[in-house]
Design a protein around this motif. Structure first.
Motif, short mmCIF file in Angstrom:
data_model
loop_
_atom_site.label_atom_id
_atom_site.label_comp_id
_atom_site.label_asym_id
_atom_site.label_seq_id
_atom_site.Cartn_x
_atom_site.Cartn_y
_atom_site.Cartn_z
N PHE A 134 44.19 33.77 49.79
CA PHE A 134 45.42 34.21 49.14
C PHE A 134 45.91 33.25 48.06
O PHE A 134 46.43 33.67 47.03
CB PHE A 134 46.51 34.46 50.17
N PRO A 135 45.77 31.93 48.23
CA PRO A 135 46.23 31.02 47.18
C PRO A 135 45.52 31.20 45.84
O PRO A 135 45.99 30.69 44.82
CB PRO A 135 45.93 29.63 47.77
N SER A 139 47.07 45.08 45.79
CA SER A 139 46.25 44.52 46.85
C SER A 139 45.03 43.83 46.22
O SER A 139 45.16 43.17 45.19
CB SER A 139 45.86 45.61 47.85
N VAL A 140 43.83 44.01 46.79
CA VAL A 140 42.65 43.31 46.28
C VAL A 140 41.89 44.16 45.27
O VAL A 140 40.66 44.12 45.21
CB VAL A 140 41.71 42.88 47.43
N GLY A 141 42.63 44.96 44.45
CA GLY A 141 41.98 45.69 43.36
C GLY A 141 41.17 44.72 42.51
O GLY A 141 40.03 45.00 42.14
N LEU A 142 41.76 43.58 42.22
CA LEU A 142 41.03 42.47 41.59
C LEU A 142 40.84 41.42 42.67
O LEU A 142 41.81 40.84 43.17
CB LEU A 142 41.81 41.90 40.41
N ARG A 143 39.61 41.16 43.04
CA ARG A 143 39.34 40.24 44.13
C ARG A 143 39.61 38.80 43.72
O ARG A 143 39.63 38.46 42.53
CB ARG A 143 37.89 40.40 44.62
N TYR A 144 39.78 37.96 44.73
CA TYR A 144 40.17 36.57 44.48
C TYR A 144 39.12 35.80 43.70
O TYR A 144 39.43 34.80 43.04
CB TYR A 144 40.49 35.87 45.80
N THR A 145 37.87 36.23 43.75
CA THR A 145 36.81 35.54 43.00
C THR A 145 37.06 35.63 41.50
O THR A 145 36.61 34.78 40.74
CB THR A 145 35.44 36.16 43.32
N ARG A 146 37.78 36.66 41.07
CA ARG A 146 38.14 36.82 39.65
C ARG A 146 39.57 36.38 39.40
O ARG A 146 39.88 35.79 38.37
CB ARG A 146 37.98 38.29 39.23
N SER A 147 40.46 36.65 40.34
CA SER A 147 41.88 36.38 40.13
C SER A 147 42.17 34.90 39.96
O SER A 147 43.13 34.52 39.29
CB SER A 147 42.70 36.92 41.31
N ARG A 148 41.36 34.06 40.53
CA ARG A 148 41.60 32.62 40.43
C ARG A 148 41.45 32.11 38.99
O ARG A 148 41.86 30.99 38.68
CB ARG A 148 40.68 31.84 41.36
N ASN A 149 40.86 32.95 38.14
CA ASN A 149 40.71 32.57 36.73
C ASN A 149 41.89 33.05 35.86
O ASN A 149 41.88 32.84 34.66
CB ASN A 149 39.41 33.17 36.17
N VAL A 150 42.88 33.70 36.49
CA VAL A 150 44.01 34.25 35.73
C VAL A 150 45.30 33.61 36.25
O VAL A 150 45.65 33.75 37.42
CB VAL A 150 44.10 35.79 35.89
N THR A 151 46.01 32.93 35.38
CA THR A 151 47.24 32.24 35.80
C THR A 151 48.46 33.16 35.76
O THR A 151 49.35 33.05 36.59
CB THR A 151 47.51 31.02 34.90
N LYS A 152 48.49 34.09 34.79
CA LYS A 152 49.65 34.99 34.67
C LYS A 152 49.31 36.30 35.38
O LYS A 152 49.06 37.33 34.76
CB LYS A 152 50.00 35.20 33.20
N LEU A 153 49.33 36.20 36.70
CA LEU A 153 48.91 37.32 37.53
C LEU A 153 49.84 37.47 38.73
O LEU A 153 50.31 36.48 39.30
CB LEU A 153 47.47 37.10 38.01
#
Length: 499
Positions: free
Chosen positions: A249-250, A189-203
């Protein structure tokens, strides 16, 4: 079935202009064609009006074509649990980062935490290096692992109990520089929030519930609201949350839906491109949850449940409102008042804790409240019952208790919610479903009681076969491992993305 030539008898008769009155074919014509085809074909009767034949040539060509068919896994539209992956050790070992709000602590773990533990310990056992970023446990007991490739990185939770994003990101970056960088990042779920996840492509992010699904729950809660309760603003608030989710979500590269329904919603409503949405159904340990008559008998004996009872119903999980326990409590109250025979011949066993535990105890001697159970005790519990009931009002994801009961060979009864009827109880041959009303639940309980032990046993066997096909930890782990291998090497070695 691509490559097969399908010719229905109706098509053949049209070609030969064989017609009879009232759209019925004469027996002589049917015998003639059957006789002709029997020398060169395999005939399959689909119904009286449509029969299909496959010539040996077509079967051979189809088999060859099927052997050559390559599926792009990233575009596979169905649950990956349907696919068969090799059990051999992977040719490539991954360094995996997991972000999860909490790591399970004994019998009080929720479904998301249990999923995280089952999946990632299994991946570590298969040789992958796992780094788990999670909040510090409230107790002084710090989780430890005997596996040398499973590492915990704890941090103090925020006042709301969530991961401190700045702190865990700093921990992540430090580990990313140590040795080799992470091959894949997984967030529950949002364990890693989208503010950080957008910097990771292999996620990849696993969704165990999304706001759009919960709208159904809000409607149910409003319909069940008593006149004394104030009207909630949940529905209006939920629509706003759906819009927010559609926007952020994107920012996650890949999405894992834990039910077929959630996968459809992510693609159709949230408009995530299909190649970024992957359906992997939840799975539980099939070595723990399996039929075992002896442990079931011992469990009943230990809790004073006589074998003479014609129906033993089981409930398990958090005994709270949104899990449907007010509904179940009221249904049982009414049944026991209006049917003394049911009350005398049936037992209800309740595993779990929460506000409704005391209320269940108040129903009488034929309701046994067990409290929370450890996993091994839960396995005994399922083997002691004839039917498992989950009256949940939460229209989110796949509840582990249903899957555990199915793998234990028990029929299941649950609320008619989209994820449940779309992925789990797909037919009456494995259990019962009901609309979230007291009358509908009572009707389903009565039906199971009338069906009796033999019918329930047969439904349980069908339920177990579906569970073994789709809901084992082995199937789930194999699917996630392949997805992680595919995402981590998509630009370099595409064979992991081919099936």
């Amino acid at each position: 079935m691509s490559g097969l030539t399908l010719i229905s008898f109706s098509d053949m008769f049209m070609a030969k202009e064989i017609r009879a009155s009232n759209s019925m074919f004469s027996f002589r014509h049917i015998c003639y064609i059957l006789f002709t085809l029997s020398f060169c074909s395999v005939i399959i009767f689909h119904s009286w009006s449509h029969c299909y034949y496959f010539s040996p040539y077509h079967l051979r060509v189809t088999e060859e074509k099927q052997n050559q068919t390559i599926i792009n896994l990233l575009s596979y539209p169905f649950a990956w649990n349907h696919l068969i992956f090799s059990s051999k050790p992977p040719s490539k070992l991954l360094k995996i980062a997991l972000f999860v709000k909490k790591w399970p602590q004994g019998s009080h773990a929720g479904g998301l935490e249990r999923h995280a533990m089952t999946l990632h310990i299994a991946l570590a056992k298969r040789g992958h290096e796992l780094h788990i970023f999670t909040t510090s446990p409230g107790s002084s007991i710090i989780p430890k692992s005997e596996l040398g490739n499973l590492y915990f990185h704890f941090s103090k939770p925020t006042p709301g109990g969530y991961l401190d994003q700045a702190l865990v990101w700093e921990q992540f970056q430090e580990q990313n520089k140590t040795g080799s960088p992470f091959d894949i990042v997984h967030t529950e779920s949002v364990g890693l929030r989208y503010t950080r996840s957008r910097n990771v492509t292999k996620l990849a992010v696993s969704w165990h519930g999304i706001a759009y699904e919960t709208i159904h729950s809000d409607i149910i809660q409003e319909l069940l609201r008593s006149p004394q309760e104030s009207k909630a603003n949940a529905l209006a608030e939920r629509v706003t949350k759906v819009v927010e989710e559609v926007k952020f979500f994107p920012n996650y590269a890949h999405h894992v839906a834990t039910s077929d329904h959630a996968g459809d919603i992510l693609k159709r409503v949230y408009m995530i491109p299909e190649e970024r949405v992957h359906i992997i159904l939840n799975g539980v340990d099939e070595d723990v949850f399996r039929p075992d008559i002896s442990i079931g008998k011992e469990f009943k004996k230990r809790h004073g449940i006589p074998d003479s009872k014609s129906l033993v119903i089981g409930l398990a999980g958090r005994l709270v409102k949104d899990k449907g326990h007010p509904l179940m409590l009221e249904a049982l109250k009414q049944i026991m008042v209006e049917n003394s025979t049911f009350q005398e011949s049936s037992i209800i066993m309740v595993a779990g804790d929460g506000p409704w535990a005391a209320r269940y105890r108040g129903l009488g001697e034929n309701v046994v409240v067990l409290g929370p159970l450890e996993q091994s005790e839960l396995a005994s519990f399922y083997n002691a019952i004839d039917l498992f009931v989950n009256p949940t009002l939460r229209a989110q994801g796949l509840d582990h208790t249903l899957i555990e009961a199915m793998l234990s060979g028990k029929p299941v009864m649950a609320t008619r919610l989209a994820s449940i009827v779309g992925s789990v109880i797909v037919g009456g041959e494995m259990g019962y479903t009901f609309s979230p009303t007291v009358n509908a639940l009572k009707k389903a309980v009565y039906e199971s009681w009338v069906d009796g032990k033999e019918v329930l046993h047969n439904k349980g066997q069908v339920a177990r076969q579906r569970g073994l096909k789709l809901f084992t930890a082995t199937k789930m782990v194999a699917a996630y491992e392949r997805l992680f291998l595919c995402i981590s090497s998509a630009n370099n070695d595409d064979h992991f993305c081919q099936y």
